[in-house]
Design a protein around this motif. Sequence first.
Motif, PDB file in Angstrom:
ATOM      1  N   GLY A   1      45.032  40.144  34.371  1.00  0.00           N
ATOM      2  CA  GLY A   1      44.018  39.097  34.311  1.00  0.00           C
ATOM      3  C   GLY A   1      42.738  39.529  35.013  1.00  0.00           C
ATOM      4  N   GLY A   2      41.704  38.717  34.847  1.00  0.00           N
ATOM      5  CA  GLY A   2      40.437  39.029  35.490  1.00  0.00           C
ATOM      6  C   GLY A   2      39.320  38.192  34.909  1.00  0.00           C
ATOM      7  N   SER A   3      38.111  38.600  35.212  1.00  0.00           N
ATOM      8  CA  SER A   3      36.920  37.901  34.727  1.00  0.00           C
ATOM      9  C   SER A   3      36.222  38.754  33.692  1.00  0.00           C
ATOM     10  N   VAL A   4      35.772  38.113  32.636  1.00  0.00           N
ATOM     11  CA  VAL A   4      35.130  38.833  31.549  1.00  0.00           C
ATOM     12  C   VAL A   4      34.099  37.921  30.908  1.00  0.00           C
ATOM     13  N   GLN A   5      33.101  38.503  30.294  1.00  0.00           N
ATOM     14  CA  GLN A   5      32.106  37.704  29.585  1.00  0.00           C
ATOM     15  C   GLN A   5      32.620  37.329  28.201  1.00  0.00           C
ATOM     16  N   ALA A   6      32.086  36.254  27.689  1.00  0.00           N
ATOM     17  CA  ALA A   6      32.440  35.821  26.339  1.00  0.00           C
ATOM     18  C   ALA A   6      32.232  36.952  25.348  1.00  0.00           C
ATOM     19  N   GLY A   7      33.214  37.094  24.458  1.00  0.00           N
ATOM     20  CA  GLY A   7      33.173  38.177  23.490  1.00  0.00           C
ATOM     21  C   GLY A   7      33.920  39.410  23.931  1.00  0.00           C
ATOM     22  N   GLY A   8      34.288  39.443  25.203  1.00  0.00           N
ATOM     23  CA  GLY A   8      34.986  40.597  25.741  1.00  0.00           C
ATOM     24  C   GLY A   8      36.482  40.572  25.474  1.00  0.00           C
ATOM     25  N   SER A   9      37.181  41.543  26.049  1.00  0.00           N
ATOM     26  CA  SER A   9      38.619  41.705  25.815  1.00  0.00           C
ATOM     27  C   SER A   9      39.355  41.923  27.132  1.00  0.00           C
ATOM     28  N   LEU A  10      40.610  41.508  27.134  1.00  0.00           N
ATOM     29  CA  LEU A  10      41.521  41.781  28.235  1.00  0.00           C
ATOM     30  C   LEU A  10      42.903  42.026  27.657  1.00  0.00           C
ATOM     31  N   ARG A  11      43.714  42.791  28.360  1.00  0.00           N
ATOM     32  CA  ARG A  11      45.105  42.979  27.982  1.00  0.00           C
ATOM     33  C   ARG A  11      45.983  42.565  29.150  1.00  0.00           C
ATOM     34  N   LEU A  12      46.834  41.596  28.909  1.00  0.00           N
ATOM     35  CA  LEU A  12      47.800  41.157  29.906  1.00  0.00           C
ATOM     36  C   LEU A  12      49.122  41.887  29.703  1.00  0.00           C
ATOM     37  N   SER A  13      49.813  42.142  30.802  1.00  0.00           N
ATOM     38  CA  SER A  13      51.136  42.748  30.758  1.00  0.00           C
ATOM     39  C   SER A  13      52.120  41.878  31.515  1.00  0.00           C
ATOM     40  N   CYS A  14      53.369  41.949  31.101  1.00  0.00           N
ATOM     41  CA  CYS A  14      54.441  41.225  31.788  1.00  0.00           C
ATOM     42  C   CYS A  14      55.640  42.148  31.867  1.00  0.00           C
ATOM     43  N   SER A  15      55.976  42.540  33.074  1.00  0.00           N
ATOM     44  CA  SER A  15      57.112  43.420  33.281  1.00  0.00           C
ATOM     45  C   SER A  15      58.344  42.576  33.574  1.00  0.00           C
ATOM     46  N   ALA A  16      59.406  42.773  32.790  1.00  0.00           N
ATOM     47  CA  ALA A  16      60.619  41.966  32.917  1.00  0.00           C
ATOM     48  C   ALA A  16      61.759  42.790  33.489  1.00  0.00           C
ATOM     49  N   SER A  17      62.567  42.147  34.322  1.00  0.00           N
ATOM     50  CA  SER A  17      63.729  42.821  34.879  1.00  0.00           C
ATOM     51  C   SER A  17      64.802  41.792  35.212  1.00  0.00           C
TER      52      SER A  17
END
Length: 121
Positions: free
Chosen positions: A9-25
């Motif tokens: 997660g994080g902060s981004v301007q409109a039109g931008g992109s982010l990739r979230l990850s979820c590590s499971a165990s």
Amino acid sequence: QVQLVESGGGSVQAGGSLRLSCSASGYTYSDYLMAWFRQAPGKERLRVATINNVGYTTYASFVKGRFTIFQDNAKNTLYLQMNSLKPEDTAMYYCAAGPRNSYYIGDFNYWGQGTQVTVST
């Protein structure tokens, strides 16, 4: 002990992109339906996307065409690629796991702690 740990997660301007990850165990990853939910301040938690053990995906109408859910079964990791982000996408994003027939929020057994996404104009 089941653990779901989100990151990206994080902060981004409109039109931008982010990739979230979820590590499971702590459980057999492929036995469960995986999902991303989000919750904005003062609003209900909403299902964003789901993916099953064979890669079948579903999306909420408000993210369809912009977000992509995918997973790496070998790494027990779930992802959410978010493109063309809008200010209304601002929320805490949660990873969740539930039985294969899960649909409602209450069906999901396991939850991560969440990762904040903030989209500015």
